[in-house]
Design an enzyme around this catalytic site. Structure first.
Site, PDB file in Angstrom:
ATOM      1  N   GLU A 106     -11.011   0.739   8.532  1.00 25.52           N
ATOM      2  CA  GLU A 106      -9.779   0.944   9.296  1.00 25.52           C
ATOM      3  C   GLU A 106      -9.727   2.414   9.723  1.00 25.52           C
ATOM      4  O   GLU A 106      -8.919   3.187   9.238  1.00 25.52           O
ATOM      5  CB  GLU A 106      -8.551   0.561   8.453  1.00 25.52           C
ATOM      6  CG  GLU A 106      -7.285   0.474   9.295  1.00 25.52           C
ATOM      7  CD  GLU A 106      -6.013   0.400   8.460  1.00 25.52           C
ATOM      8  OE1 GLU A 106      -5.107  -0.354   8.831  1.00 25.52           O
ATOM      9  OE2 GLU A 106      -5.931   1.113   7.445  1.00 25.52           O
ATOM     10  N   GLU A 166       0.804  -1.206   0.000  1.00 21.78           N
ATOM     11  CA  GLU A 166       0.000   0.000   0.000  1.00 21.78           C
ATOM     12  C   GLU A 166       0.842   1.263   0.000  1.00 21.78           C
ATOM     13  O   GLU A 166       2.004   1.272   0.400  1.00 21.78           O
ATOM     14  CB  GLU A 166      -0.936   0.028   1.209  1.00 21.78           C
ATOM     15  CG  GLU A 166      -0.250   0.192   2.544  1.00 21.78           C
ATOM     16  CD  GLU A 166      -1.243   0.263   3.702  1.00 21.78           C
ATOM     17  OE1 GLU A 166      -2.233   1.013   3.597  1.00 21.78           O
ATOM     18  OE2 GLU A 166      -1.004  -0.435   4.704  1.00 21.78           O
TER      19      GLU A 166
END
Length: 260
Positions: A240, A143
């Site tokens: 998240e 990521e």
């Protein structure tokens, strides 16, 4: 609408990690993810998943000191032996738990003059991870993290993620696309997901700024979730975020957008 997971490292922190599985199930989640699950044994996690009827979607390879302000692990040339040890631990957990994907956090380079070496090291380690996880049927993802919250992070934009994929040309490495981080970088997540859905192995989200639950910032969640739904992306979408209060009081978005 997308299939949502609860990130147990961020949500339900009112209770200990071992009790968050039940909390996630109680509040309507069928799947979970954990940033770093290693405080619990893999067998314990497997038992908790079975007890609650949950699927484990994602966890990370250990990242050393990254969350404490250090450079992390996967990109640091001097830490390649340590990365291999961390990877071996993640493989042990993967064999027991069979998540959909495992994330390799690129890490920081605090000396700009060494950026090229750090990026090269990360690419080598990313391939090592894919070599280890692919035989288990587990996707390897990585990521971008915004460089405002985490200065020096070596991959901080969608374009940099795509450049890594384009260079490596591997079918077993995918993007982990975090909507919050890319909003912080001024990008258009809906457009990116629509164009690159087939290259994305996992999506995470929080509102921006503040990294709170949907509705606490300026993101258009109806448009974003619709874009994910229409893109052809077939993975999970992980909550998240940092709850603004008790997690149970921040789940209005789930009731609104999850129409299973």
């Amino acid at each position: 609408m997308p299939r949502f997971t609860a990130n147990l490292s961020m949500l339900f922190t009112e209770v200990e990690l071992i009790d968050r599985f039940a909390a996630a199930r109680e509040h309507g989640f069928n799947a979970i993810e954990i940033q770093f699950p290693y405080e619990l044994g893999a067998e314990t996690i497997k038992r908790k998943l079975a007890e609650q009827g949950l699927q484990l979607v994602l966890f990370n390879v250990p990242a050393d000191d990254l969350l404490q302000g250090g450079e992390g692990l996967a990109c640091v040339p001097e830490k390649q032996d340590q990365f291999r040890e961390a990877l071996a631990l993640a493989v042990d957990y993967a064999k027991e738990l069979r998540p959909a994907a495992i994330n390799v956090l690129p890490g920081r380079c605090l000396d700009p003059a060494r950026y090229a070496d750090y990026l090269s090291t990360f690419k080598q380690n990313l391939c090592l991870a894919a070599d280890a996880f692919s035989p288990l049927g587990v996707k390897t993802v990585f990521e971008a993290i915004n460089s405002l919250d985490m200065p020096g992070f070596i991959i901080d934009t969608g374009a940099k993620m795509l450049a890594v994929l384009d260079e490596l040309k591997r079918r077993d490495i995918f993007l982990q696309y975090d909507i919050y981080h890319m909003l912080r970088m001024g990008e258009n997540p809906a457009a990116f997901i629509a164009e690159h859905a087939k290259r994305i192995g996992h999506i995470q989200f929080a509102d921006c700024p503040g990294r709170g639950q949907p509705g606490t910032g300026h993101a258009d969640w109806a448009a974003l979730f619709s874009a994910i739904d229409q893109s052809g992306y077939d993975g999970w979408t992980g909550a998240e975020y940092k709850p603004s209060g008790a997690t149970s009081t921040t789940l209005g978005w789930l009731n609104h957008y999850d129409h299973r």
